[in-house]
Design an enzyme around this catalytic site. Structure first.
Site, PDB file in Angstrom:
ATOM      1  N   SER A  59     -57.756  -6.755  22.210  1.00  0.00           N
ATOM      2  CA  SER A  59     -57.935  -7.980  21.431  1.00  0.00           C
ATOM      3  C   SER A  59     -56.569  -8.443  20.955  1.00  0.00           C
ATOM      4  O   SER A  59     -56.097  -8.045  19.888  1.00  0.00           O
ATOM      5  CB  SER A  59     -58.867  -7.739  20.242  1.00  0.00           C
ATOM      6  OG  SER A  59     -58.925  -8.886  19.410  1.00  0.00           O
ATOM      7  N   GLU A  60     -55.918  -9.275  21.778  1.00  0.00           N
ATOM      8  CA  GLU A  60     -54.563  -9.701  21.445  1.00  0.00           C
ATOM      9  C   GLU A  60     -54.510 -10.473  20.123  1.00  0.00           C
ATOM     10  O   GLU A  60     -53.590 -10.300  19.325  1.00  0.00           O
ATOM     11  CB  GLU A  60     -53.982 -10.543  22.578  1.00  0.00           C
ATOM     12  CG  GLU A  60     -53.632  -9.748  23.832  1.00  0.00           C
ATOM     13  CD  GLU A  60     -54.829  -9.357  24.663  1.00  0.00           C
ATOM     14  OE1 GLU A  60     -54.703  -8.455  25.526  1.00  0.00           O
ATOM     15  OE2 GLU A  60     -55.914  -9.951  24.462  1.00  0.00           O
ATOM     16  N   ALA A  84     -46.915 -10.115  28.798  1.00  0.00           N
ATOM     17  CA  ALA A  84     -46.712 -11.388  28.099  1.00  0.00           C
ATOM     18  C   ALA A  84     -47.759 -12.419  28.493  1.00  0.00           C
ATOM     19  O   ALA A  84     -48.090 -13.303  27.701  1.00  0.00           O
ATOM     20  CB  ALA A  84     -45.314 -11.926  28.396  1.00  0.00           C
ATOM     21  N   ILE A  87     -50.640 -12.851  25.993  1.00  0.00           N
ATOM     22  CA  ILE A  87     -50.359 -13.171  24.596  1.00  0.00           C
ATOM     23  C   ILE A  87     -51.012 -14.480  24.168  1.00  0.00           C
ATOM     24  O   ILE A  87     -51.154 -14.751  22.968  1.00  0.00           O
ATOM     25  CB  ILE A  87     -48.826 -13.235  24.365  1.00  0.00           C
ATOM     26  CG1 ILE A  87     -48.490 -12.895  22.914  1.00  0.00           C
ATOM     27  CG2 ILE A  87     -48.256 -14.572  24.772  1.00  0.00           C
ATOM     28  CD1 ILE A  87     -47.015 -12.648  22.679  1.00  0.00           C
ATOM     29  N   HIS A 129     -49.822 -11.118  35.447  1.00  0.00           N
ATOM     30  CA  HIS A 129     -48.962 -10.014  34.999  1.00  0.00           C
ATOM     31  C   HIS A 129     -47.480 -10.289  35.216  1.00  0.00           C
ATOM     32  O   HIS A 129     -46.665  -9.372  35.117  1.00  0.00           O
ATOM     33  CB  HIS A 129     -49.316  -8.712  35.737  1.00  0.00           C
ATOM     34  CG  HIS A 129     -50.687  -8.196  35.452  1.00  0.00           C
ATOM     35  ND1 HIS A 129     -51.804  -8.706  36.060  1.00  0.00           N
ATOM     36  CD2 HIS A 129     -51.120  -7.215  34.614  1.00  0.00           C
ATOM     37  CE1 HIS A 129     -52.878  -8.050  35.622  1.00  0.00           C
ATOM     38  NE2 HIS A 129     -52.490  -7.154  34.742  1.00  0.00           N
TER      39      HIS A 129
END
Length: 337
Positions: A59-60, A84, A87, A129
């Protein structure tokens, strides 16, 4: 002084800060027992305990929200977002809360948080990714964005980020995690395997945020790069035969505009190199800043070498990357104008 690759240097930075400051905590997906997918947090949970280095749910938004609350309470959290690319679910927390907390509270609260995340290509990770979203963060007032290019800087910049009282996005280039390379696909793995690492002090030191490094001095042109692209730039300059000055930005916010301007005024030419897509990339902002400050010193238009303006191509990753040949061609073009 021991030899370290970037993974070891980042691990050392976290260990040093956790040992020095009991308010420093490390958390994120798989960072605890497993030590992180790239092993950056390896051994930290065993040494510092479950309460100082722990795993979180996937759960970013929750990870960043927790970090903001911890920071407002007085802790110094270091949150990892596994890639990243992931995010974005936490972007509202970063923009609406972390970046604005000090201003909105009249200085009563702030968010001394560091958000670490591997970024960029090099592992054939495709669209989910391998992206380079640094320009998105650079646009947000209140966030600092740091991108190291070598182990020594990585450790010093990470320590400086953790000690900073404002939120820092710390992007770690995956392609150079294991060591430097010369920017070529066919020689990259061999160079990694043969790399002895870099000299990195074991203890505490900092590299100041907002201070660029002149990696190579030159007289005919200036190349601006950061992260992985610093290594690509070295090879591209050699291939071009141009006596170019290479500047590693280290952080894009804060930006060391004084060093950049001094170099471009000296050389009269500039090529900007980054891995992210060209349109809307940070290179456009750099170009505008230099146009405003160096217009009467420029001998040719500012050049930009960047990734394609397409979704990140899985199968054509090494064609998408700006390589030494593309930089060399751009340097030759600015010399001809």
């Amino acid at each position: 002084m021991p030899k370290m690759d970037m993974i070891q240097a980042l691990n050392s930075a976290l260990d040093v800060m956790m040992s020095r400051d009991p308010d420093v905590l490390v958390f994120g997906e798989d960072v605890g027992y497993f030590g992180g997918v790239f092993r950056v947090t390896d051994g930290l949970q065993k040494k510092h305990g479950l309460k100082r280095c722990f795993d979180t749910p996937i759960s970013e938004g929750g990870i960043i929200a927790t970090a903001i609350g911890m920071g407002a309470y007085g802790l110094r959290p270091v949150a990892e977002i596994q890639f990243a690319d992931y995010i974005l679910p936490a972007f509202d927390q970063l923009v609406s809360e972390a970046a604005r907390l000090r201003y909105r509270s009249g200085g009563e609260f702030w968010a001394p948080i560091t958000v670490r995340s591997p970024y960029g290509g090099g592992i054939f990770g495709g669209q989910t990714h391998s992206q380079s979203p640094e320009a998105i963060f650079a646009h947000v007032t209140g966030l600092k964005t740091v991108i190291p290019s070598n182990p020594y800087d990585a450790k010093g910049l990470l320590i400086a980020s953790i000690e900073d009282d404002d939120p820092v996005i710390f992007l770690e280039p995956k392609r150079i995690y294991n060591g430097p390379f010369d920017g070529h696909h066919d020689r990259a793995l061999k160079t990694w395997a043969e790399s002895p690492g870099s000299d990195v002090p074991e203890g505490h030191y900092t590299v100041p945020l907002g201070k660029a490094a002149v990696v190579r001095e030159g007289r005919e042109a200036t190349v601006l790069a950061y992260g992985t692209m610093v290594h690509v730039a070295k090879s591209g300059i050699e291939e071009s035969g141009v006596d170019a000055e290479l500047i590693d930005l280290r952080s894009i916010v804060p930006l060391d505009i004084d060093t950049i301007v001094a170099s471009v005024r000296k050389t009269g030419r500039c090529v900007i190199l980054h891995e992210a897509s060209r349109f809307g990339g940070f290179g456009g902002e750099l170009s505008a800043l230099l146009q405003e400050r160096c217009f009467y010193h420029l001998k040719s238009p500012i050049g930009r070498v960047a990734g394609w303006d397409t979704p990140y191509p899985h199968a054509f990753e090494w064609d998408y990357f700006p390589g030494p040949a593309r930089l060399a061609a751009a340097l030759k073009r600015v010399m001809e104008d």
